[in-house]
Every structure is written in C-alpha cells, then in structure tokens.
Write a protein that holds these residues in place. Sequence first.
Motif, PDB file in Angstrom:
ATOM      1  N   ARG A   1      -9.658   4.136   0.279  1.00 53.91           N
ATOM      2  CA  ARG A   1      -8.949   3.246  -0.640  1.00 53.91           C
ATOM      3  C   ARG A   1      -9.158   3.721  -2.085  1.00 53.91           C
ATOM      4  O   ARG A   1     -10.217   4.225  -2.438  1.00 53.91           O
TER       5      ARG A   1
ATOM      6  N   TYR B   1      -5.193  -8.723  -1.315  1.00 55.07           N
ATOM      7  CA  TYR B   1      -3.975  -8.253  -0.662  1.00 55.07           C
ATOM      8  C   TYR B   1      -4.069  -8.455   0.848  1.00 55.07           C
ATOM      9  O   TYR B   1      -3.120  -8.938   1.491  1.00 55.07           O
TER      10      TYR B   1
ATOM     11  N   PRO C   1       0.845  -1.208   0.000  1.00 47.38           N
ATOM     12  CA  PRO C   1       0.000   0.000   0.000  1.00 47.38           C
ATOM     13  C   PRO C   1       0.877   1.253   0.000  1.00 47.38           C
ATOM     14  O   PRO C   1       1.910   1.308   0.682  1.00 47.38           O
TER      15      PRO C   1
ATOM     16  N   ASP D   1      -6.412  -7.345  -5.624  1.00 44.34           N
ATOM     17  CA  ASP D   1      -7.248  -6.224  -5.195  1.00 44.34           C
ATOM     18  C   ASP D   1      -7.070  -6.079  -3.685  1.00 44.34           C
ATOM     19  O   ASP D   1      -6.295  -6.807  -3.056  1.00 44.34           O
ATOM     20  N   TRP D   2      -7.773  -5.142  -3.083  1.00 44.62           N
ATOM     21  CA  TRP D   2      -7.569  -4.885  -1.658  1.00 44.62           C
ATOM     22  C   TRP D   2      -7.923  -6.103  -0.813  1.00 44.62           C
ATOM     23  O   TRP D   2      -7.242  -6.412   0.179  1.00 44.62           O
TER      24      TRP D   2
ATOM     25  N   LEU E   1      -2.843   0.377  -3.875  1.00 43.15           N
ATOM     26  CA  LEU E   1      -1.890  -0.718  -3.930  1.00 43.15           C
ATOM     27  C   LEU E   1      -0.811  -0.364  -4.946  1.00 43.15           C
ATOM     28  O   LEU E   1      -1.124  -0.029  -6.092  1.00 43.15           O
TER      29      LEU E   1
ATOM     30  N   HIS F   1      -9.212   2.025  -5.781  1.00 44.96           N
ATOM     31  CA  HIS F   1      -9.368   0.682  -6.338  1.00 44.96           C
ATOM     32  C   HIS F   1      -9.114   0.688  -7.842  1.00 44.96           C
ATOM     33  O   HIS F   1      -9.450   1.644  -8.539  1.00 44.96           O
TER      34      HIS F   1
ATOM     35  N   ASP G   1     -14.025   6.079  -0.946  1.00 43.88           N
ATOM     36  CA  ASP G   1     -13.245   5.222  -1.823  1.00 43.88           C
ATOM     37  C   ASP G   1     -13.408   5.666  -3.277  1.00 43.88           C
ATOM     38  O   ASP G   1     -14.469   6.141  -3.681  1.00 43.88           O
TER      39      ASP G   1
ATOM     40  N   GLU H   1      -8.537  -3.980   4.211  1.00 44.72           N
ATOM     41  CA  GLU H   1      -9.426  -4.284   3.101  1.00 44.72           C
ATOM     42  C   GLU H   1     -10.575  -3.284   3.122  1.00 44.72           C
ATOM     43  O   GLU H   1     -10.838  -2.651   4.141  1.00 44.72           O
TER      44      GLU H   1
END
Length: 303
Positions: free
Chosen positions: A190, A207, A167, A203-204, A244, A192, A223, A216
């Motif tokens: 986040r 991950y 991240p 993806d989160w 990410l 995305h 977001d 997550e």
Amino acid sequence: MAEAPVYLGWMRLLVEVARRGSLSAAAEAMGLSQPAVSYQVRLLEQRFGVPLLKRLHRGVSLTDEGRRLLQIAERTVRDVDTLERDIRRGRRRPVIRLVTDYAFSSLWLIPRMPGFRQAHPQIDLQIVASQRLASDWQEEGDLAVAFGARADFAGAAMLLMPERVVPVCAPALLARWTQDDGSAVADAPRIHLEAEPGSPWLDWRSYAAAAGTSLEPGSVPGDLRFNTYAMVVQAALGGQGMALGWLGVIDQFLEAGLLVPAGECVEVPDRGYWLLGGSEQGAVMQLRAWLQDETGAAERQSS
C-alpha cells in the motif's frame, strides 16, 4: 545659499536630439516648437557651464560632456519607459489569486493551465498552495478550492468534484496482485498519505470500511508513506504499490492508461472539492465559470 538642483525635464529632450541629429527633428517628435527646444538646450548648457552640442551646418552633434550626460539620460528614460509599460500592463492584466491544496494544484490545475491561458489570455493566475485551507485564506486569495464536507465551510460553497475514491496501481502490476476471483490481493503493498490529524481524506482503513472489503493495511512489509498526495501518485505511477485514487484529480492518468483501477469505487456523499468565495469582479467570475465548466460542476448543477 545652495544652488537649486538641475531640472530633470531635459532628459528626454536630449535623447531625442541625439537620436535625430537636429533640434527641429527633436522638436517635431516631441510636439514642441524648434525655438522652445533651443531655449531648453541653452538653459541646460548654462546650468552645466559648458557646451553640450556642436552646431553644424546641418543639425547638431554632442560634445564630450554632452555624450557623458546622454548616457545618464538614455538610461533614465529607458528605465522610466519600462516602468510605465509594466505598470500599465499590470493594470490591464488582472491578477487573480487561487488558494488550494498541493494535490489539486499539481495534479488537476497545472495540466489544464494551457487551456485557461488560451481561453483567458488577459488574466494572470497566481496559485497559492498549502496542505490545508487556512481560516484566513481570503487574506491571500480571491477564490479557493478546498477539500472537505459542506459543513466544513461557512457561507456559500459549490461542490466542484464529489469525492469518489478507487484503489489504483500501474497496469504492469495489476496481474501480479489479482486473485482468481478478480479482486486485488489483500497483501499487496500500500502507498499511504500521511495526513494531518483530523484530515477529511479517506485512508486505507476508512476506505475498506466504506467499500466493505479487506483492502486495508496489514503487516506485509513494503508499504510506503508520503506527506503529499502528488508523491503518492508518483509512487503509484512508478509501480511501487497500490494507492487510493481520487477520481477527478487523477483522471488524466487513468485515461492515458498509466494507472488502472484495482478495487471498488467509493463515493462519499456531500464531500469533495468545493469552490469558495469570489467577488463580482469580471476576472474572478471568469475563473469561477472556468472551474465549474472544467470540473463538470456547471453541468451537474443544471441537470
């Protein structure tokens, strides 16, 4: 019976006569004899039925009709010479087509293109970018750099950059999102990547599972979602959230301090960016070697 069309071999001769002002000088420039040039001019004047040159005490000049004809001849000769140079230049400078995705081309390759051009000025590189590598990519390219697992690619493939994900966010925002224990807060916004179904990208959620963390997506507003990774990175650079970061692709931003790590690094074995294809053509082999050197793949392979 229709008359035969005018023979066009006279055009360069007329241009040289007008440029140099004499038949003998034009003959010397073209590697011909002066009588041969005089004969060609007489044939041309007979064909048009009017004098095209005025014979002077020293040299020649064009008549009005000769100047009209010269305009056409100069334009045609110039166009033919330009085309010849372009074709010869194209044959001397091979064009290599590299097929890859938007993230690799925009974030990794383009910043390094000046180095490639300096190292290989004789090669023209054409980038063919798309969201995902097509099965028939070899119809469009000589080489490909594609993301995925080894099993995704038939035939020989070389791992250029293993998948390592962490991240990242803008440094000004890290303190705001850091808890007392040094970990990033779970409800930080986040960013995305909206990938296609079956995409190999983490993806989160995947991950977080790999890292064993709570990082997550939750129900916190704010977001952001983008369909290309370059936009994800731009949003992170602009301080709009945590993204990410694929190490290798975003290294220049980390080295410059524009982005900073904000979590654990996860490495996915046997997955990442792979180098596919390639012929024995010299320019293709040079591009392969450059990609391996720049990504560190050559050094990893030899160690």
